[in-house]
Design an enzyme around this catalytic site. Structure first.
Site, PDB file in Angstrom:
ATOM      1  NE  ARG A  16      -4.033  -1.883   0.297  1.00 55.42           N
ATOM      2  CZ  ARG A  16      -3.982  -3.186   0.044  1.00 55.42           C
ATOM      3  NH1 ARG A  16      -2.873  -3.711  -0.441  1.00 55.42           N
ATOM      4  NH2 ARG A  16      -5.036  -3.949   0.246  1.00 55.42           N
TER       5      ARG A  16
ATOM      6  CD  GLU B 246      -5.240   0.467   2.899  1.00 54.77           C
ATOM      7  OE1 GLU B 246      -5.268  -0.649   3.417  1.00 54.77           O
ATOM      8  OE2 GLU B 246      -5.930   0.787   1.923  1.00 54.77           O
TER       9      GLU B 246
ATOM     10  CB  SER C  16      -8.065  -1.807   5.133  1.00 64.03           C
ATOM     11  OG  SER C  16      -8.468  -3.032   4.600  1.00 64.03           O
TER      12      SER C  16
END
Ligand code: EPU
Length: 341
Positions: free
Chosen positions: A165, A332, A236
């Site tokens: 990510r 995130e 998320s």
């Protein structure tokens, strides 16, 4: 001439559905219009922020500057052989429409990333991933505007510095604005079925085509994850943490079975969802904000929550995981505008 809107509501520009506004807002349709918007902001000393569909960010307050939402929407074949195809896709194309287009042409590579909200321009920034694949596996190069030189650069896959990510676009503090992505897709690919129960669910499909794999991924996501058009969320909220083996062993000693992935002999990745559940936050709700009952890594706006309410709830979850496991969860989701992000 590019229109700069004043005092623009961003409620439809963030999948959390937070009702905030930006002082200025523009939707450039070409690289030249993006440059114009940047120069316009720089000349006036405005802050600016470039966004896709707002599916991975949380606005904690009104934005006192210019939000730039690129609207470049073309898809073109840039090269083709008997086995592969190179597709140049502009930043404003909706990610799932792109996946659907690839699958309908029977080109392999994007199918496990079906139904991820957001735009193609955001895919390399986040190195989006799901069900055993990541965008970096199919990205050939990224075309981006370097805001320091105002020149358009082609960054090879290697130069994008992809991580979990993560990428140079995320780390370089707004240096690059993604204009388009070139993907390398396979005409006779193989199915990627290693993740979780994907293989089992796929085996129930009658024909087991590429389109069936896309449908399987969509069904799994719909079962587990909240639809942002019904329950505001940004997927998320935190990353899955990687911890030292000693810490993992002490947690295993306490809890018995702990889901995990071995990264190497010293490092273990533990699902943040498990940590949040064990810390007592699965399905918990405080007024308008809560964790999703079947996937507590997703924080949901159940009503008219403000950005600050969502942020404060996420900090309680984070603190609780820290107190319970001595693990710092990293976000995130990008916070706008809190600099400690
Ligand atoms: N788990 C629990 N309790 C729960 C749910 C899950 O303990 O209520 C544990 C289970 O052990 C499960 C594990 O968490 O096996 C992993 O759960 P899941 O397969 O849902 O995946 P994840 O690690 O939580 C990641 C990505 C998702 C992606 C899925 C599927 C991150 C931060 N998230 O989630 O990506 O869709 O894998 O590949 O890596 C996103 O980035 O926004 C996102 C949704």
């Amino acid at each position: 001439m590019l229109k700069i809107h004043k005092n623009h509501s961003l409620k439809n520009n963030n999948t959390f559905g937070v009702d905030i506004a930006s002082a200025y807002f523009a939707e450039p349709q070409s690289a030249d219009e993006i440059k114009f918007a940047l120069e316009y902001a720089q000349e006036r000393n405005w802050n600016y922020y470039v966004t896709g569909e707002g599916s991975n960010l949380l606005y904690v307050s009104d934005y006192d500057g210019l939000i730039i939402r690129p609207r470049l929407n073309n898809i073109a074949i840039s090269d083709e052989s008997a086995s592969e195809i190179l597709l140049n896709v502009q930043a404003g194309v909706n990610w799932d429409q792109f996946v659907s287009y690839c699958v309908s042409n029977n080109w392999y590579g994007t199918e496990n990333l079906s139904l991820i909200p957001g735009s193609v321009g955001a895919a390399p920034v986040q190195n989006i991933g799901a069900y055993g694949t990541e965008a970096k596996e199919i990205i050939e190069f990224v075309e981006a505007l370097d805001t320091r030189t105002m020149k358009i650069e082609l960054l090879s896959n290697n130069n994008c510095q992809f991580g979990y990510r993560d990428s140079i676009f995320k780390r370089s503090n707004d240096r690059y604005i993604v204009l388009g992505v070139t993907f390398r897709l396979q005409k006779n690919g193989t199915f990627r079925l290693d993740y979780g129960n994907l293989k089992e669910e796929f085996s129930r499909m009658p024909d087991q085509t590429l389109a069936d794999l896309r449908e399987t991924v969509i069904n799994i996501r719909r079962k587990k994850l909240p639809d942002p058009s019904l329950y505001g969320n940004a997927g998320s909220f935190f990353k899955n943490p990687v911890v030292h083996r000693n810490l993992f062993e002490s947690i295993r000693h306490r809890y018995g079975k702990v889901p995990h992935y071995e990264m190497n002999s010293a490092k273990i990745k533990i699902p943040a969802a498990w940590l949040i559940e064990k810390a007592g936050w699965k399905g918990k709700r405080h007024s308008n904000v809560g964790t999703w009952p079947t996937q507590p890594l997703v924080i949901v706006n159940y009503g008219n929550a403000s950005g600050i309410e969502i942020y404060e709830f996420s900090e309680m979850v984070r603190q609780s995981v820290l107190d319970t496991f001595n693990i710092h969860l990293l976000r995130e989701v990008t916070l706008i505008d809190i600099s400690e992000n």
